[in-house]
Design an enzyme around this catalytic site. Structure first.
Site, PDB file in Angstrom:
ATOM      1  CE  LYS A  58      -3.619   2.004   2.837  1.00  0.00           C
ATOM      2  NZ  LYS A  58      -4.232   1.787   4.210  1.00  0.00           N
ATOM      3  CB  SER A 133      -7.435   3.563   2.696  1.00  0.00           C
ATOM      4  OG  SER A 133      -6.819   3.054   3.952  1.00  0.00           O
ATOM      5  CB  SER A 157      -8.081   0.709   5.787  1.00  0.00           C
ATOM      6  OG  SER A 157      -8.815   1.894   5.703  1.00  0.00           O
TER       7      SER A 157
END
Length: 465
Positions: A58, A133, A157
């Protein structure tokens, strides 16, 4: 070398549709794969646990030399000076990062879109969101472009993207994995700082098989001497978890203030998981629908009481961010910040609550943790949906902004949670379940995911792209 090259080709094939990997290091990965082959030839007895295995990260987790923008135009051009602790530990085991994946701006939303990289799509239906996310991470793993990856989770997330993309995601016990190199908690580098110490954020692995979660977790867990909240928490063995007589609590339709009700298919998915564990000898008990009634409010109260500069100052990179002016710029087509980011900052500006109400909600969070621990006993698990519905179409979450509460409430409790795919809905979209347990019982939730993988089939490749 062949493994790395195959995943590079897969990323190149699917990424034009998904926009999941936003910056790549393919040439460096090829060189590192060649080095891994030489190491294996020279020392075949002691290879690294992940020697030559590619992975993705990420974009809010530092990978040396890779972009570090968090999807924000104000950080365009920034790169990470060194690896986050979790990334460094994976690389020390021989794993090879292929690139970094897309996020919503500053990780503030459970859709993955921003003004730097654009929108990421779901591999099972590109008209739908992969969640956020860690949406880019889940999308590329589900599409076969990466065997596993690293995400972070403050309100779902890791778990919402895992659920929407039909893979496994684990939110560890808080304090198990150091956050060094993850912003906005601990940013690495000599000229940076730690603006917020957030006890509700965790780093966790995502993968296509539940069997991969515990080996990955063992590699990244443990104090690093930098993150003061990282603890030495013993990890049990999922292979030793027996289900005969184990308590399984079921909350198929959480009634949480402000959040939607679960759809019938989502509820059925939870019961599919419950029946699978019951078939192994577990005892199933219902949890009252309103058990987490105040979950969304408790989450907001917990974040509002954190010390540190306001998010508006952080997002403005230390400068003054005038919300009214930024909304006007956005309406005129000259946006500098994404709409979800502005709405999140507006919520912070308007979200102050009386001290008495705040204290009451924080006390309710502590009571929830105690009540759930009592109901779970020493080694029980809770099954509940990760979201009220399967992956929605792009922008639809703006109409239901509080539906993250199905996952967010469990961040406040700081307990381990694993998301496991358990089937498909009528549109072919993944259905999933959250498995939670008491603090330190990461091996139990992962064992449940492994049992469900065996019983219900686990990840299934998307038909497209």
């Amino acid at each position: 070398m062949d493994v790395v090259e195959a995943h590079i080709r897969r990323i190149q094939a699917v990424n034009p549709v998904l926009n999941a990997v936003v910056a790549e290091r393919f040439d460096a990965a090829r060189r590192e794969a060649q080095d891994a082959e030489r190491r294996l030839r020279d020392d075949p007895e002691t290879p690294g646990a992940l020697l030559g295995v590619p992975f993705t990260v990420k974009e809010m987790v530092d990978v040396e030399g890779m972009p570090d923008t968090f999807g924000s135009r104000g950080r365009a051009g920034r790169t990470a000076g060194q690896d986050a602790t979790a990334v460094r530990r994976l690389r020390a085991a021989g794993a090879i990062p292929l690139g970094v994946t897309n996020v919503p701006e500053w990780g503030f939303w459970f859709e993955t879109t921003n003004l730097v990289y654009g929108r990421t799509s779901n591999p099972y239906d590109p008209s739908r969101t992969p969640g956020g996310s860690s949406g880019g991470e889940a999308a590329i793993i589900a599409a076969g472009g990466s065997p596993f990856g690293l995400g972070s989770d403050i309100g779902g997330s890791v778990r919402i993207p895992a659920a929407f993309c039909g893979i496994y995601g684990h939110k560890p016990t808080h304090g198990l994995v150091p956050l060094t190199g993850h912003y906005p908690v601990y940013e690495s580098g000599p000229d940076t700082h730690a603006p917020r110490d957030n006890p509700y954020v965790v780093l966790g692995p995502l993968a296509r098989s539940a069997r991969d979660l515990m080996p990955l977790l063992r590699l990244v867990a443990g104090p690093d001497g930098v993150d003061p909240n990282a603890e030495e928490i013993p990890l049990g063995d999922p292979r030793r978890v027996a289900w005969k007589g184990r308590r399984v609590l079921v909350l198929d339709d959480p009634r949480i203030t402000l959040a939607a009700r679960a759809t019938s298919e989502v509820k059925q998915a939870v019961w599919s998981a419950a029946r699978a564990l019951e078939a192994l000898g577990a005892g199933v008990e219902l949890l009252p629908d309103a058990f987490f009634r105040a979950g969304a409010e408790v989450w907001f109260a917990a974040l509002l009481q954190l010390e540190g500069p306001p998010l508006r100052q952080i997002v403005g990179i230390g400068g003054r961010l005038a919300l009214g002016a930024e909304f006007a710029r956005s309406a005129a087509g000259r946006a500098r910040y994404s709409f979800p980011t502005l709405m999140f900052l507006l919520g912070e500006a308007l979200g102050g609550m009386p001290a008495l109400r705040s204290r009451s909600l924080l006390a309710e969070g502590r009571r929830l943790a105690d009540r759930l621990a009592d109901r779970l006993g020493g080694d029980g698990v809770l099954l509940m949906p990760p979201h009220p519905r399967t992956a929605p179409t792009h922008n639809a979450p703006l109409l239901r902004p509080f539906d993250f509460a199905f996952t967010g409430v469990l961040n406040v409790l700081r307990i381990p949670v694993t998301v496991a795919p358990v089937g498909r809905d009528a549109h072919g979209l993944p259905l999933a379940v959250q498995v939670a347990s008491r603090r330190g019982n990461d091996h139990v939730t992962i064992a449940a995911a492994q049992a469900l993988e065996t019983a219900l089939g686990g990840w299934r490749p998307p038909a497209a792209p």
